[in-house]
Design a protein around this motif. Structure first.
Motif, PDB file in Angstrom:
ATOM      1  N   VAL A   1      11.790  -5.508   0.234  1.00 61.88           N
ATOM      2  CA  VAL A   1      13.099  -5.158   0.784  1.00 61.88           C
ATOM      3  C   VAL A   1      13.678  -3.934   0.072  1.00 61.88           C
ATOM      4  O   VAL A   1      14.109  -2.975   0.717  1.00 61.88           O
ATOM      5  CB  VAL A   1      14.070  -6.360   0.733  1.00 61.88           C
ATOM      6  CG1 VAL A   1      15.491  -5.942   1.054  1.00 61.88           C
ATOM      7  CG2 VAL A   1      13.596  -7.450   1.688  1.00 61.88           C
ATOM      8  N   ASP A   2      13.693  -3.951  -1.260  1.00 62.26           N
ATOM      9  CA  ASP A   2      14.269  -2.823  -2.000  1.00 62.26           C
ATOM     10  C   ASP A   2      13.499  -1.533  -1.740  1.00 62.26           C
ATOM     11  O   ASP A   2      14.090  -0.459  -1.625  1.00 62.26           O
ATOM     12  CB  ASP A   2      14.323  -3.123  -3.497  1.00 62.26           C
ATOM     13  CG  ASP A   2      15.383  -4.149  -3.850  1.00 62.26           C
ATOM     14  OD1 ASP A   2      16.311  -4.375  -3.034  1.00 62.26           O
ATOM     15  OD2 ASP A   2      15.288  -4.759  -4.942  1.00 62.26           O
ATOM     16  N   THR A   3      12.186  -1.628  -1.634  1.00 62.55           N
ATOM     17  CA  THR A   3      11.369  -0.445  -1.357  1.00 62.55           C
ATOM     18  C   THR A   3      11.756   0.174  -0.022  1.00 62.55           C
ATOM     19  O   THR A   3      11.951   1.385   0.082  1.00 62.55           O
ATOM     20  CB  THR A   3       9.870  -0.810  -1.344  1.00 62.55           C
ATOM     21  OG1 THR A   3       9.523  -1.370  -2.614  1.00 62.55           O
ATOM     22  CG2 THR A   3       9.004   0.393  -1.054  1.00 62.55           C
ATOM     23  N   LEU A   4      11.883  -0.659   1.019  1.00 65.04           N
ATOM     24  CA  LEU A   4      12.210  -0.144   2.348  1.00 65.04           C
ATOM     25  C   LEU A   4      13.700   0.151   2.523  1.00 65.04           C
ATOM     26  O   LEU A   4      14.113   0.636   3.577  1.00 65.04           O
ATOM     27  CB  LEU A   4      11.712  -1.088   3.436  1.00 65.04           C
ATOM     28  CG  LEU A   4      10.189  -1.098   3.580  1.00 65.04           C
ATOM     29  CD1 LEU A   4       9.751  -2.106   4.634  1.00 65.04           C
ATOM     30  CD2 LEU A   4       9.640   0.279   3.904  1.00 65.04           C
ATOM     31  N   ARG A   5      14.474  -0.118   1.497  1.00 60.71           N
ATOM     32  CA  ARG A   5      15.869   0.337   1.480  1.00 60.71           C
ATOM     33  C   ARG A   5      15.975   1.644   0.710  1.00 60.71           C
ATOM     34  O   ARG A   5      17.037   2.239   0.660  1.00 60.71           O
ATOM     35  CB  ARG A   5      16.766  -0.720   0.846  1.00 60.71           C
ATOM     36  CG  ARG A   5      17.099  -1.842   1.781  1.00 60.71           C
ATOM     37  CD  ARG A   5      18.383  -2.539   1.390  1.00 60.71           C
ATOM     38  NE  ARG A   5      18.882  -3.259   2.528  1.00 60.71           N
ATOM     39  CZ  ARG A   5      19.108  -4.568   2.543  1.00 60.71           C
ATOM     40  NH1 ARG A   5      18.904  -5.291   1.459  1.00 60.71           N
ATOM     41  NH2 ARG A   5      19.558  -5.144   3.631  1.00 60.71           N
ATOM     42  N   GLY A   6      14.865   2.077   0.111  1.00 60.12           N
ATOM     43  CA  GLY A   6      14.829   3.303  -0.675  1.00 60.12           C
ATOM     44  C   GLY A   6      15.023   4.529   0.195  1.00 60.12           C
ATOM     45  O   GLY A   6      15.122   4.443   1.421  1.00 60.12           O
ATOM     46  N   PRO A   7      15.029   5.700  -0.452  1.00 58.52           N
ATOM     47  CA  PRO A   7      15.346   6.930   0.267  1.00 58.52           C
ATOM     48  C   PRO A   7      14.328   7.346   1.321  1.00 58.52           C
ATOM     49  O   PRO A   7      14.674   8.018   2.277  1.00 58.52           O
ATOM     50  CB  PRO A   7      15.434   7.984  -0.833  1.00 58.52           C
ATOM     51  CG  PRO A   7      14.677   7.423  -1.980  1.00 58.52           C
ATOM     52  CD  PRO A   7      14.795   5.932  -1.869  1.00 58.52           C
ATOM     53  N   GLY A   8      13.068   6.942   1.156  1.00 61.30           N
ATOM     54  CA  GLY A   8      12.066   7.312   2.151  1.00 61.30           C
ATOM     55  C   GLY A   8      11.862   8.809   2.205  1.00 61.30           C
ATOM     56  O   GLY A   8      11.981   9.481   1.196  1.00 61.30           O
ATOM     57  N   PRO A   9      11.633   9.358   3.367  1.00 56.61           N
ATOM     58  CA  PRO A   9      11.618   8.670   4.652  1.00 56.61           C
ATOM     59  C   PRO A   9      10.309   7.901   4.879  1.00 56.61           C
ATOM     60  O   PRO A   9       9.270   8.247   4.330  1.00 56.61           O
ATOM     61  CB  PRO A   9      11.768   9.793   5.676  1.00 56.61           C
ATOM     62  CG  PRO A   9      11.143  10.979   5.012  1.00 56.61           C
ATOM     63  CD  PRO A   9      11.410  10.810   3.537  1.00 56.61           C
ATOM     64  N   PHE A  10      10.419   6.854   5.678  1.00 56.92           N
ATOM     65  CA  PHE A  10       9.287   6.018   6.047  1.00 56.92           C
ATOM     66  C   PHE A  10       9.212   5.918   7.565  1.00 56.92           C
ATOM     67  O   PHE A  10      10.230   5.997   8.250  1.00 56.92           O
ATOM     68  CB  PHE A  10       9.450   4.579   5.522  1.00 56.92           C
ATOM     69  CG  PHE A  10       9.662   4.475   4.052  1.00 56.92           C
ATOM     70  CD1 PHE A  10       8.613   4.643   3.159  1.00 56.92           C
ATOM     71  CD2 PHE A  10      10.916   4.158   3.536  1.00 56.92           C
ATOM     72  CE1 PHE A  10       8.802   4.514   1.798  1.00 56.92           C
ATOM     73  CE2 PHE A  10      11.119   4.032   2.168  1.00 56.92           C
ATOM     74  CZ  PHE A  10      10.068   4.216   1.300  1.00 56.92           C
ATOM     75  N   THR A  11       8.008   5.692   8.052  1.00 54.48           N
ATOM     76  CA  THR A  11       7.814   5.286   9.434  1.00 54.48           C
ATOM     77  C   THR A  11       7.254   3.880   9.372  1.00 54.48           C
ATOM     78  O   THR A  11       6.260   3.636   8.680  1.00 54.48           O
ATOM     79  CB  THR A  11       6.817   6.210  10.162  1.00 54.48           C
ATOM     80  OG1 THR A  11       7.370   7.523  10.191  1.00 54.48           O
ATOM     81  CG2 THR A  11       6.562   5.735  11.584  1.00 54.48           C
ATOM     82  N   VAL A  12       7.902   2.947  10.050  1.00 54.50           N
ATOM     83  CA  VAL A  12       7.462   1.557  10.046  1.00 54.50           C
ATOM     84  C   VAL A  12       7.071   1.156  11.465  1.00 54.50           C
ATOM     85  O   VAL A  12       7.847   1.339  12.404  1.00 54.50           O
ATOM     86  CB  VAL A  12       8.572   0.614   9.522  1.00 54.50           C
ATOM     87  CG1 VAL A  12       8.141  -0.843   9.615  1.00 54.50           C
ATOM     88  CG2 VAL A  12       8.936   0.967   8.085  1.00 54.50           C
ATOM     89  N   PHE A  13       5.851   0.646  11.575  1.00 53.93           N
ATOM     90  CA  PHE A  13       5.387   0.058  12.829  1.00 53.93           C
ATOM     91  C   PHE A  13       5.656  -1.433  12.695  1.00 53.93           C
ATOM     92  O   PHE A  13       4.948  -2.141  11.981  1.00 53.93           O
ATOM     93  CB  PHE A  13       3.906   0.382  13.058  1.00 53.93           C
ATOM     94  CG  PHE A  13       3.666   1.853  13.220  1.00 53.93           C
ATOM     95  CD1 PHE A  13       3.975   2.484  14.415  1.00 53.93           C
ATOM     96  CD2 PHE A  13       3.176   2.617  12.169  1.00 53.93           C
ATOM     97  CE1 PHE A  13       3.780   3.858  14.566  1.00 53.93           C
ATOM     98  CE2 PHE A  13       2.976   3.981  12.309  1.00 53.93           C
ATOM     99  CZ  PHE A  13       3.276   4.603  13.511  1.00 53.93           C
ATOM    100  N   ALA A  14       6.717  -1.900  13.330  1.00 53.14           N
ATOM    101  CA  ALA A  14       7.266  -3.239  13.121  1.00 53.14           C
ATOM    102  C   ALA A  14       6.778  -4.221  14.179  1.00 53.14           C
ATOM    103  O   ALA A  14       7.181  -4.129  15.342  1.00 53.14           O
ATOM    104  CB  ALA A  14       8.792  -3.170  13.140  1.00 53.14           C
ATOM    105  N   PRO A  15       5.930  -5.187  13.783  1.00 54.04           N
ATOM    106  CA  PRO A  15       5.464  -6.192  14.743  1.00 54.04           C
ATOM    107  C   PRO A  15       6.582  -7.166  15.125  1.00 54.04           C
ATOM    108  O   PRO A  15       7.389  -7.570  14.284  1.00 54.04           O
ATOM    109  CB  PRO A  15       4.364  -6.946  13.997  1.00 54.04           C
ATOM    110  CG  PRO A  15       4.086  -6.169  12.761  1.00 54.04           C
ATOM    111  CD  PRO A  15       5.295  -5.344  12.476  1.00 54.04           C
ATOM    112  N   THR A  16       6.601  -7.553  16.378  1.00 53.49           N
ATOM    113  CA  THR A  16       7.583  -8.524  16.868  1.00 53.49           C
ATOM    114  C   THR A  16       7.230  -9.930  16.389  1.00 53.49           C
ATOM    115  O   THR A  16       6.113 -10.186  15.917  1.00 53.49           O
ATOM    116  CB  THR A  16       7.607  -8.541  18.402  1.00 53.49           C
ATOM    117  OG1 THR A  16       6.319  -8.964  18.861  1.00 53.49           O
ATOM    118  CG2 THR A  16       7.963  -7.193  18.985  1.00 53.49           C
ATOM    119  N   ASN A  17       8.170 -10.838  16.569  1.00 52.69           N
ATOM    120  CA  ASN A  17       7.902 -12.255  16.281  1.00 52.69           C
ATOM    121  C   ASN A  17       6.712 -12.744  17.103  1.00 52.69           C
ATOM    122  O   ASN A  17       5.869 -13.490  16.606  1.00 52.69           O
ATOM    123  CB  ASN A  17       9.138 -13.107  16.593  1.00 52.69           C
ATOM    124  CG  ASN A  17      10.307 -12.778  15.685  1.00 52.69           C
ATOM    125  OD1 ASN A  17      10.160 -12.177  14.628  1.00 52.69           O
ATOM    126  ND2 ASN A  17      11.490 -13.167  16.104  1.00 52.69           N
TER     127      ASN A  17
END
Length: 167
Positions: A54-70
């Motif tokens: 959580v803290d990593t992905l709240r960091g400054p990034g930038p990041f691209t996240v491929f987010a799988p659905t439930n």
């Protein structure tokens, strides 16, 4: 005459409201807050918490996240998600989740009409295919469909996908 004055007053008030709205920029949520606010990503949020990402992905990034659905998590073999969430399997969970993260902010417009190998935070590569469909109008990542693209966060971009990517 009174009607014109009233219209000018209404027009002036609308202009003032427009200027006020423009003067108060809204900040986009970070990637984690965006995921938390998206009900179809609740399993991903649970996994990010279990993996201490959580803290990593709240960091400054930038990041691209491929987010799988439930639904993407639910499509894995029975017991897979529960097994990954066990504390003793944290390293494996981190590997799976960081395989969904790419350094930098990549929008769908940057990949449409192209096919790229993109390095992940996990260390592997993803096949990002922007040449799909009859007219090349879509993006696939390792065979997963991007079902919602370009959700802009304050520290990157999220693309919702219909499969869990496995390294």
């Amino acid at each position: 005459m009174e009607r014109r004055s009233a219209l000018k007053l209404i027009g002036g008030a609308a202009a003032l409201l427009t200027l006020t709205a423009c003067a108060q920029p809204e900040t986009a949520p970070d990637i984690v807050d965006l995921a938390i606010a998206t009900p179809e990503l609740s399993t991903l949020v649970t996994a990010l918490q279990a993996a201490d990402l959580v803290d990593t992905l709240r960091g400054p990034g930038p990041f691209t996240v491929f987010a799988p659905t439930n639904a993407a998590f639910a499509a894995l073999p029975a017991g897979t998600v529960e097994n990954l969430l066990l504390p003793e399997n944290k390293d494996q969970l981190v590997s799976v989740l960081t395989y969904h993260v790419v350094p930098g902010a990549i929008t769908s417009g940057e990949v449409l009409g192209q096919r790229l190998d993109v390095a992940t935070v996990q260390g592997g590569t993803l096949d990002v295919n922007g040449i799909v469909g009859k007219f090349g109008s879509g993006v696939r990542v390792n065979g997963a469909n991007v079902i919602t693209a370009d959700i802009i966060a304050s520290n990157g971009v999220v693309h919702i996908i219909d499969q869990v990517l496995l390294p």
